[in-house]
Design an enzyme around this catalytic site. Sequence first.
Site, short mmCIF file in Angstrom:
data_model
loop_
_atom_site.label_atom_id
_atom_site.label_comp_id
_atom_site.label_asym_id
_atom_site.label_seq_id
_atom_site.Cartn_x
_atom_site.Cartn_y
_atom_site.Cartn_z
N LYS A 17 15.05 4.70 -4.61
CA LYS A 17 13.70 5.17 -4.96
C LYS A 17 13.67 5.75 -6.37
CE LYS A 17 12.17 9.40 -3.44
NZ LYS A 17 11.65 10.27 -4.48
N ASN A 18 14.59 6.65 -6.66
CA ASN A 18 14.49 7.37 -7.93
C ASN A 18 14.82 6.50 -9.13
OD1 ASN A 18 13.63 9.58 -6.52
ND2 ASN A 18 15.59 10.65 -6.56
N ARG A 88 5.99 12.98 -8.01
CA ARG A 88 6.60 13.69 -9.11
C ARG A 88 6.84 12.75 -10.30
NH1 ARG A 88 7.56 18.35 -11.05
NH2 ARG A 88 9.46 18.49 -12.26
N CYS A 112 7.41 16.70 -3.81
CA CYS A 112 7.71 17.59 -2.70
C CYS A 112 7.62 19.04 -3.12
CB CYS A 112 9.12 17.30 -2.18
SG CYS A 112 9.16 15.93 -1.05
N ARG A 117 8.76 23.43 -10.30
CA ARG A 117 9.54 22.37 -10.96
C ARG A 117 8.97 22.17 -12.36
NH1 ARG A 117 10.07 17.83 -6.25
NH2 ARG A 117 11.67 16.92 -7.59
N PRO A 118 9.43 23.00 -13.31
CA PRO A 118 8.88 22.93 -14.66
C PRO A 118 9.22 21.60 -15.35
CG PRO A 118 10.77 24.42 -14.60
CD PRO A 118 10.51 23.98 -13.19
N ILE A 119 8.45 21.28 -16.40
CA ILE A 119 8.77 20.07 -17.17
C ILE A 119 8.95 20.42 -18.65
CG2 ILE A 119 7.77 18.36 -15.60
CD1 ILE A 119 5.30 18.28 -17.42
N ASP A 120 9.38 21.66 -18.89
CA ASP A 120 9.55 22.11 -20.27
C ASP A 120 10.57 21.26 -21.05
OD1 ASP A 120 11.20 23.51 -18.26
OD2 ASP A 120 12.21 24.35 -20.01
N GLN A 121 11.60 20.76 -20.37
CA GLN A 121 12.61 19.97 -21.08
C GLN A 121 12.08 18.59 -21.48
OE1 GLN A 121 15.60 21.43 -22.03
NE2 GLN A 121 14.49 23.18 -21.18
N ASP A 300 19.44 16.42 -2.76
CA ASP A 300 18.66 15.60 -1.82
C ASP A 300 19.40 15.34 -0.51
OD1 ASP A 300 16.60 15.59 -3.59
OD2 ASP A 300 16.79 13.48 -4.18
N ILE A 322 19.98 23.84 -7.29
CA ILE A 322 19.07 23.06 -8.15
C ILE A 322 17.62 23.52 -7.98
CG2 ILE A 322 18.33 20.73 -8.83
CD1 ILE A 322 21.33 20.91 -9.08
N ARG A 392 7.59 8.60 2.29
CA ARG A 392 7.65 8.53 0.83
C ARG A 392 8.96 7.92 0.36
NH1 ARG A 392 6.90 13.95 -2.04
NH2 ARG A 392 7.67 12.49 -3.57
C1 UD1 Z 1 14.95 14.29 -9.49
C2 UD1 Z 1 14.75 13.51 -8.22
C3 UD1 Z 1 14.85 14.41 -7.00
C4 UD1 Z 1 16.16 15.19 -7.04
C5 UD1 Z 1 16.36 15.86 -8.38
C6 UD1 Z 1 17.73 16.51 -8.52
C7 UD1 Z 1 13.25 11.76 -8.94
C8 UD1 Z 1 11.89 11.19 -8.90
N1 UD1 Z 1 13.44 12.88 -8.28
O1 UD1 Z 1 13.90 15.24 -9.55
O2 UD1 Z 1 14.80 13.60 -5.84
O3 UD1 Z 1 16.12 16.18 -6.04
O4 UD1 Z 1 16.23 14.92 -9.45
O5 UD1 Z 1 18.73 15.56 -8.35
O6 UD1 Z 1 14.17 11.21 -9.51
N2 UD1 Z 1 14.06 21.64 -14.72
C9 UD1 Z 1 13.61 22.50 -15.70
N3 UD1 Z 1 12.85 21.99 -16.71
C10 UD1 Z 1 12.53 20.67 -16.79
C11 UD1 Z 1 13.01 19.80 -15.78
C12 UD1 Z 1 13.77 20.32 -14.77
O7 UD1 Z 1 13.87 23.71 -15.68
O8 UD1 Z 1 11.85 20.26 -17.73
C13 UD1 Z 1 14.91 22.17 -13.63
C14 UD1 Z 1 14.27 21.99 -12.26
O9 UD1 Z 1 13.40 23.04 -11.95
C15 UD1 Z 1 15.50 21.97 -11.38
C16 UD1 Z 1 16.55 21.28 -12.24
O10 UD1 Z 1 16.08 21.40 -13.58
O11 UD1 Z 1 15.91 23.28 -11.12
C17 UD1 Z 1 16.78 19.82 -11.91
O12 UD1 Z 1 15.56 19.14 -11.90
P1 UD1 Z 1 15.43 17.58 -12.24
O13 UD1 Z 1 16.79 16.99 -12.31
O14 UD1 Z 1 14.54 17.43 -13.41
O15 UD1 Z 1 14.72 17.04 -10.97
P2 UD1 Z 1 13.56 15.97 -10.91
O16 UD1 Z 1 13.73 14.96 -12.02
O17 UD1 Z 1 12.27 16.65 -10.73
#
Ligand code: UD1
Length: 427
Positions: A17-18, A88, A112, A117-121, A300, A322, A392
């Site tokens: 899926k991912n 997501r 989920c 789940r921030p997207i700052d990065q 996961d 995580i 999903r």
């Molecule tokens: C992806 C997977 C999800 C899996 C996760 C961790 C998809 C669609 N989803 O989610 O199934 O559980 O990887 O393996 O592929 N974070 C920040 N800032 C950011 C981005 C992330 O602080 O900009 C933090 C998150 O809050 C979290 C950690 O980084 O604590 C890891 O998140 P991330 O690897 O980005 O997970 P997703 O891509 O959302």
Amino acid sequence: MKGGKPLVGEVVIGGAKNAALGILAAATMTDEMVTIDNLPDIRDINVMLQAIEGIGANVVHSASHEVKITSRNIHAMNVDNEYIRRIRASYYLLGALLGKYHRAQVALPGGCNIGSRPIDQHIKGFKALGAKVSIGQDMICVEAEHLRGSHIYLDVVSVGATINIMLAASMAEGRTIIENVAKEPHVVDVANFLNSMGANIKGAGTDIIRIVGVEKLHGSVYSIIPDQIEAGTFMFAAAATKGDVLIKNVIPKHLESISAKLIEIGAEVEEFDDAVRVVAAKRLGRTQVKTLPYPGFPTDMQPQMTVLLALSHGASTVSESIFENRFMYVDELFKMGAQIKVEGNTAHIDGVESLIGATVFAPDLRAGAALVIAGLAAKGYTMVQQIHYIERGYETFEKKLQLLGADIEKVEVDDPKAVRKFQMRVG
Ligand code: UD1
């Protein structure tokens, strides 16, 4: 479902899926046709396909688990429909459209409910490539006159940010270096797909990804890797029910952290070229687990691990490093007689001999699958509600389990007749 039967037989795992979510976004970056095979037929993927159709891509379901996508006529950079907010990975369209068209506006991502789940990065990466990023009420907009390669160090290891920046940078001018990236198999798969379209990406699977931007991407024929988490879920289901299951169409290397834990607590795991067999003849033992980025134990698989340990001998701990809110399912396991205490990000588990069937609610995708495993191992009947979460990410989950001998059926929640009929059939 009625629990208590060991799962026995063979199961075939679908595409990841991912990986597929990133690959479908990447498919919009060429005017030529791409053929994608081993695509799982699950809700998140179908939502993503609708989203790219919605902006003008032509999507043809050419065979079972295969689509052909032509994105020549993409006319809108604005992705917003009622579904896309629920997944997501809708944010991958930001990176893909920014790379190809220098502009994108996407509904803020859902997914989920497992903590903030921030997207700052992601945003930091886009800005480093020269994009302006603005966040409206519930939309995020990225725009760049010129997209230029850059040196980006991620402050947290993020799968999403790694893939998103890689998408945009693959069509930026010049070189990009991304450090402290995620190494998950799906990151590597998206990079391989982009390279098959003519991108120049090196280092995916290590801590540093180096990209030389190209002006144009071309068509490709690509098969998605098997889903590591679906495979792991069936491995744990086999172990929890003291079964014997051959899990086919997997890459055993991607399952190492999962296999290692199973072996450590006493299960047998036999590896073949593209299959693993899990046998658990007796009740398993205790351990400590901490979720970590790949190659660590995947978050996961955390709920499935907790269920397995809830049924094993002795005291175990499962720590989540995580996501901050990933133990919501523990309240549901209580209803089934599990002995688990959550303190902060750690679950302290006292293994019980058996769980007892109950009506429980899936709070999210992986926890939903874990509750099904609990139900299959429990005494008596279990009803898992809100299975739309499970759908999903798992294709025909109940059918695959039926083929392994499980007494399980999908019924409408407000259809007591169907429930009675099921109970009469399985006794
Ligand atoms: C992806 C997977 C999800 C899996 C996760 C961790 C998809 C669609 N989803 O989610 O199934 O559980 O990887 O393996 O592929 N974070 C920040 N800032 C950011 C981005 C992330 O602080 O900009 C933090 C998150 O809050 C979290 C950690 O980084 O604590 C890891 O998140 P991330 O690897 O980005 O997970 P997703 O891509 O959302």
